[in-house]
Write a protein that holds these residues in place. Sequence first.
Motif, PDB file in Angstrom:
ATOM      1  N   ASN A  30      55.327   8.769  72.213  1.00 39.51           N
ATOM      2  CA  ASN A  30      54.151   8.095  72.259  1.00 39.51           C
ATOM      3  C   ASN A  30      53.286   8.629  73.797  1.00 39.51           C
ATOM      4  O   ASN A  30      53.844   8.691  74.793  1.00 39.51           O
ATOM      5  N   MET A  31      52.273   9.480  73.317  1.00 39.83           N
ATOM      6  CA  MET A  31      51.609  10.425  74.408  1.00 39.83           C
ATOM      7  C   MET A  31      51.181   9.287  75.600  1.00 39.83           C
ATOM      8  O   MET A  31      50.916   9.692  76.649  1.00 39.83           O
ATOM      9  N   ALA A  32      50.731   8.034  74.986  1.00 41.74           N
ATOM     10  CA  ALA A  32      50.136   7.076  75.926  1.00 41.74           C
ATOM     11  C   ALA A  32      50.970   6.675  77.143  1.00 41.74           C
ATOM     12  O   ALA A  32      50.801   6.469  78.173  1.00 41.74           O
ATOM     13  N   ASP A  33      52.424   6.912  76.781  1.00 39.76           N
ATOM     14  CA  ASP A  33      53.526   6.594  77.658  1.00 39.76           C
ATOM     15  C   ASP A  33      53.845   7.589  78.712  1.00 39.76           C
ATOM     16  O   ASP A  33      54.419   7.418  79.684  1.00 39.76           O
ATOM     17  N   ILE A  34      52.973   8.791  78.741  1.00 34.48           N
ATOM     18  CA  ILE A  34      53.408   9.850  79.536  1.00 34.48           C
ATOM     19  C   ILE A  34      52.501   9.960  80.811  1.00 34.48           C
ATOM     20  O   ILE A  34      51.559   9.733  80.732  1.00 34.48           O
ATOM     21  N   SER A  84      48.593  15.931  83.832  1.00 38.28           N
ATOM     22  CA  SER A  84      48.737  14.290  83.765  1.00 38.28           C
ATOM     23  C   SER A  84      48.663  13.878  82.450  1.00 38.28           C
ATOM     24  O   SER A  84      47.940  14.310  81.644  1.00 38.28           O
ATOM     25  N   GLY A  85      49.021  12.514  82.367  1.00 38.94           N
ATOM     26  CA  GLY A  85      49.203  11.986  81.057  1.00 38.94           C
ATOM     27  C   GLY A  85      47.893  11.686  80.706  1.00 38.94           C
ATOM     28  O   GLY A  85      47.556  11.258  79.576  1.00 38.94           O
ATOM     29  N   LYS A  86      46.974  11.262  81.654  1.00 40.04           N
ATOM     30  CA  LYS A  86      45.500  11.009  81.353  1.00 40.04           C
ATOM     31  C   LYS A  86      45.087  12.104  80.562  1.00 40.04           C
ATOM     32  O   LYS A  86      44.121  11.869  79.635  1.00 40.04           O
ATOM     33  N   GLU A  87      45.111  13.365  81.025  1.00 41.53           N
ATOM     34  CA  GLU A  87      44.637  14.421  80.158  1.00 41.53           C
ATOM     35  C   GLU A  87      45.109  14.362  78.751  1.00 41.53           C
ATOM     36  O   GLU A  87      44.352  14.901  77.854  1.00 41.53           O
ATOM     37  N   LEU A  88      46.163  13.923  78.721  1.00 41.12           N
ATOM     38  CA  LEU A  88      46.969  14.139  77.320  1.00 41.12           C
ATOM     39  C   LEU A  88      46.367  13.144  76.262  1.00 41.12           C
ATOM     40  O   LEU A  88      46.170  13.545  75.307  1.00 41.12           O
ATOM     41  N   THR A  89      46.068  11.859  76.819  1.00 45.13           N
ATOM     42  CA  THR A  89      45.548  11.244  75.858  1.00 45.13           C
ATOM     43  C   THR A  89      43.997  11.225  75.435  1.00 45.13           C
ATOM     44  O   THR A  89      43.355  10.789  74.511  1.00 45.13           O
TER      45      THR A  89
END
Lengths: 478, 1154
Positions: free
Chosen positions: B323-327, B247-252
Amino acid sequence: MKKIFFLLTILLTGCGKDFLVRPPLNQISQESYWKTERDAVFATNAIYDALQMDLGYRLGTMMFGDVAGDDMNCFDPNWFVKVDNFTINTLDDQVFSSWRAWWAGVARANSVIMRVPAIEMNAELRTRLVNEAKFLRAVCYFNIVNIWGDAPLMTTELNQKELLSVKRDPKASIWLQIEKDFADAEALPLQYGSTDAGRATKGAAKAFLARSYLYQGKFELAAAKAKEVIDLHVYKLHDQYIKNFQTAYENGVESVFEIQFVAGTGGWGPNEGNWAPSYTGPSGPYVPSGAWSIIVPEMNHVQIYEVGDKRRAVNIFEAGSVYNGVPYNTTWSPTGTSLAKYIVGDPPVMTEGMVDGARNMPVIRYSDVLLMYAEGLNESNKTADAVPYVDSIRLRANLSPLPAMTKETLRTAIMQERRIEFFGEGQRFFDLRRMGKADEFIRVKAGKTNYSEPKNLYFPIPKKEIDLNNLLIQNPEY
Amino acid sequence: MRSFTFLSRCIIAMFILMLTIYPARAQTMANAANQQPRSVKTLKSMLKDLERRYNVSFSYDRNTVEDKRVKPDSAKFNSLPEELNHILQPLDLYYEKMEGKIYLILPAQSKTRTQSPLFTSGMASMPVQKEDVALNNEKTLYAAMTIQGRVTSTGNEALPGVSVQLKGTGNGTVTKSDGRYSLSVPDGQGTLLFSYMGYLTQEVSISNRTTIDISLASDPKVIGEVVVIGYGTQQKKDVTGAVASISGKELTRTSGTSVDQALQGKISGVYVTTNSGEPGGGLSVRVRGMGGFGGSEPLYVVDGVIITYGDNSTSNNPLATLNMADIESINVLKDASASAIYGARAGNGVVIITTKRGKAGKPRLSLDAYYGFQKVVRQLDMMNASEYASFSNESRIAAAQPVHPRFANPSSLGEGTNWQDAIFQNAITQNYVLSVSGGSDKSQYFISGGYLSQDGIITGSKFNRYSLRINLDNQITDRLKFGNSLTLSRTLNSSLTNGNGDKFGGIVAQAIRRSPTLPVYNPDGSWGGPDAIDRPIVGDILNPVRLAADNNNPNERLRALGNIYAELELLPGLSFRTNLGIDYVLTNFNRFRSTYQEGVLQNNIPEAFSSKATLANILGEHTLNYKRGFGKHNVEALAGYTAQLSTYEYVSALSLNHLTDNLTTVDAGATTGRLASGSKSQTSYVSYLARINYSFADKYLFTANIRRDGSSVFSTTNKYAVFPSFSAGWRISEEPFMKSAPFINNLKLRGSWGQVGIDGSLGVGAEYATIASGYLYNFGGTPVSGMAPNRISNSNLKWETVTQTDVGIDFDLFNRVSVTADYFVKRYTDMITQKLIPLYGGIISDEYYTIPISQPINSATVTNKGFEFALNYQHKTGDFGYNIGANLTTFTNKVVMLEDDIVGGSTGNTSQGYLTRTREGGSVGEFYGFITDGIFQDQHEVDAANALGDPNIPFINKGTGPGDFRFKDINGDNVIDDNDKTYIGSPIPKFTYGFNANLTYQQFDLNIFLQGVQGNQIVNVNRFMMESSTGTENKSKDMLQRWTPANHSNTYPRAINTDPNYNDRFSDRFVENGSYLRLRNLQLGYKLPSTLLKRLSLASVRVYLTAENLFTTTKYKGFNPDIGAQNQQNINNGLDNTIYPQSITFLGGISVGF
């Protein structure tokens, strides 16, 4: 629903048949080439370029024809020392480079012969270009068959798969193709305008055909063909031997075919200059831009000249030679002598790069045609008819006419004459071999003890090539 | 231009088609409605039908809906609200639309109640009779108190639509869009039951509280319930292929600049290594092992656009533009069944990146920011000035060379310059992202802007990213949807010239090599460098600080990446989607080499170089989707057509001799000596694809894929290839006999087989024979042009085929544990290798150089096998919640068939030759060199060894002496030469693993992420010079233990400047254990409590502290054991060739929701 889907499919796939066709945008593809007269001319020019490659006629003929023979030496381990002393092996880089040059010529000629006939252009020019290509293909095969013997005979473009399945064809079928190509090339023009000077001519085709016959021992045919050249009446001997090696007389009356060089296109590397001055010349004031004495005369070569032979001073620098007001220094060469003919004709050019000579390199001169004719006649038992042609060469060299000759003595005399006349022009080794004299002159007289037959009659096929196609059988004993 | 016309023609055709079929479709709709069965239907099945037709989902309390039936009629509706009202009103129900497409179905009474909380006041002490609550809701009217609160997810996002119920009663409510609820209860006793789809139900005892805030943990059974597969999504329970999500959350949680960086260690089967520690640097991503001999990056698909990975250079990672926050999520399609929908380019796996989209509701504004610094993980322990001087003296005396007059008294030289201190810095890194999302029922938006600035740990390197994202979705009519995704980004990458992989020229290499006796600056402020006396001793190694300062070469990349789509519902269950994507990248590179003077080393010729490259990648996709259930049968089908065109253009210019170093543009250089270069190429693809998913009774699942791909790189005969795949799944947990094991929430067996392709990165038109100019000849004394073939046609070439078999199992237990395990066999056949063309073919690339001409052919076969395992454990008790994940991947790689060995990897020193060799029977990119056999301790040993060989060809070397290495005579011919090289290691690990723990306690959360690699080797190329016998370059401190007559070392050779024994040839002493375990991420967060938030009028605030790469356990002696592939080539894996080192990062950050 089905209808809609069908409609969709049609609409979408019908969008462009050529969508997946993407020829290179920064390179010309075979498909888009071969359309105009210009394409045909440029493609033909590139075949000549192959002849000019480093171990093609630029240095290769000297390497095989002179260094391997008994008149020239090489001491430089990076160059032709292994050819000189017959320790050559299948990994030799110089042999590999030479192999590359001649086959490039064959492939480029094949493309022109295959593709130019379909180009819409001036018909006369089209025929001429195809015949030039045939001439050049035959020249390349002539060298291939002489250096390596049996060879794959390829007369069309081949793809990779086809290339990897070729075998060596016997020498006889190569010679057959060479004769056929030169015969077709006899239709070439006698001469060209100044902007095309250097292209293959009718005379060149006939002369090369004569040489091909001679190499095969077909003496009557050789004589007849040489006579045809003489009868063209476009060639004569220069009054002085040295004019053959002067820039001012390039493509002159005695020139039947020569390799064209110009200076000023760059230094070491892919330039258009003649490398011979730097490879043969002594450094210092003789070749101010640099020379390395890589190819130098055998010491005993100077002893074969008759007194008064004007060719001696053109062929060799030795103790007592003076060039451009500077006496020759024997320490400039490992043998105390240097090959002079690619230097002595012109004043030293100070601004030249190291391998940037302007002078052309002779391949066939009219004197050769005369000597071939004489040899052909002599071997056809017309010794008396042959003698005047040899004498005409001797006369120019300031030598007396030959005394009465038998077939055998004339044969020896012709050989001697060729040895001096074509010294440093890449003929000696092949002349010795075709006359069956290689072992005597190279091993016995010149003392190259490694020389052995049949091994050294031909040179090895590069191992890298056999690794790629093991259908190519290596020459014996390599 | 032609391509554009083609695409635009297609698009116009599509839209005309859509317009023309639209009225016809409306008619069909009406007919379909009339054909509905006239029997009585359950409300539940009606809702399911609506869910399918309107692509929405309903949330309801089971009691509300159960057993209710709907009377059929022939009414026609234009919208969902109309139809819903028609159905619900007679049943005394109503609906409330939540965000997104979620509709709550509620009994009409609850409407009254939640809307009038005051109605209950003053009615205390009424006893509750539990027996009749189910039917008698009136009882709750006598409730005594009101409980208020807010329900959030563990990520502190408001959860609307959560059912809040007093346990054992029918008394309940649902949360509103801000997650708040208010419920009247009779007294302060009892338990509240919070339940929500996708989350674990929680019980909280009231204990006389009036405010109960709670956060719900997601249910592992339905975690990532929907996975993104190619050209669509699928319920996770229905997936039969091997797909992993993140998930994107993990990326950030990590501060990395690019998406691939964040994948490291997170997903089993995905092996990520770092090619450069530089900001914005490149990585190697390998899905299920090393495939080919060259690059084998997976296919990246961003919002449906297949992006071109572009150049393989180590310092330019194209994924760094995102931008990783967009994922929103990343899904990795690993097996052939999952990836086959991408056919010919899916052989190396597919990574699908999906960005965030807006949700209906009031605007949600959020700000994320972090600020921190980075420093180098470790430095190499090099000699100081006096140690270096002694070494120099010793090495020169041994070689009978004069010593440096200034080194007469080495100890007087002291420490000297520490060049690593001089180039490494504590680098600031900061990142700010502001996003706003929201929208109405019909239109939603997600807009974000980001700024990232990361200084490199080496002075002069820097990475900046500015990004803007606009994602829009619009429901134009009930049946037509239209929207877009778009990222605009600008990255500025001040990359170190020669920062990587250059043993001699790079800044890191110079810092290691340069003599510590030289100063950074001279006392007068000019650059320090060797004078004429120094130079013969310390060499021409340049001042790395000056090189870094001269690093005037920002690489600017402007990228527009996005798509527009239109989705039209043709019939219930049948929709058509058209998607037009573009990825346009403009790269601007400028470099200026100033003049310099460092002692006697100087350059007087300034040089400006400038290049521009554009990559335009246009994609058109048209798909038909069909989804329908027939009783127990469920069918989903997809058919589509795609076309893609990539055009690459490049132009560069160079000029010299600028008047001053301040004028750095090309046009400011001298007009003579300028050079220009350029190129252009195009590649196109056309594909037809189809997929069918079929399930029976939710138990037996089947998927079949087929894709037919056409590519411009292959010849007419091999232009198209077909890639099929099949997979099946059996959800054993749904079988009746499993009902006796209720602790098994889910148990699924999967199996798949399929074929996908690789096009071998051939570039343009391998089929084309080409003609080149430049073959000059001179007629009449003038050079004239010649044109000759320089490449022959290659019409036999075809796609590489990857055949993959996968068996897997998924199971979830006790609502807490979930496990996924897979075993795969991946066989690459017809792999493309380069085959030399014999020269008698007459094709040569240029006139005089012996560049061998080769052609790609299909020849080799490689097999990868492996086991992947992922485990997740999740639970929450009281205030303490935890989520623990672990994954493990094993590797085997075998070259089954290979005609000619492939060599790779170089140190930059040609005499050292190649470092790797790939052979049949081995694995890709094995290290190939000598094996050391101790050190000769005295002359007697040397003489005895040399006597083994021929008098002319000694065993090692006549100059070899005591203190030199003895090498093993592998072939036993009594001579040490190249034939004694052998295989001395492999960069391929035995296994890789990751461990993640996420702990929450009240307002605190703690994340720990460990990642490791085991069983691989690394070639530490730095040590070739750090431990050589020669005295010019500085040496490692380890060389203080070198062999001397007094110290008979068996590990470090003697100092001798001429190195006659060639001690630093590539041997096993430079091959090191590459295993490591690293604490990649440690993060502590704190969420502000809701009472405080209310006062601040904020929705959420979280602050956190992060440390990255805090520690690494490894035996590796270099900067860092995480070593990728030089130039992305698999034959260059695991070579640490003065790579830009990695860093430790410390960050503080804040996330605010408004």
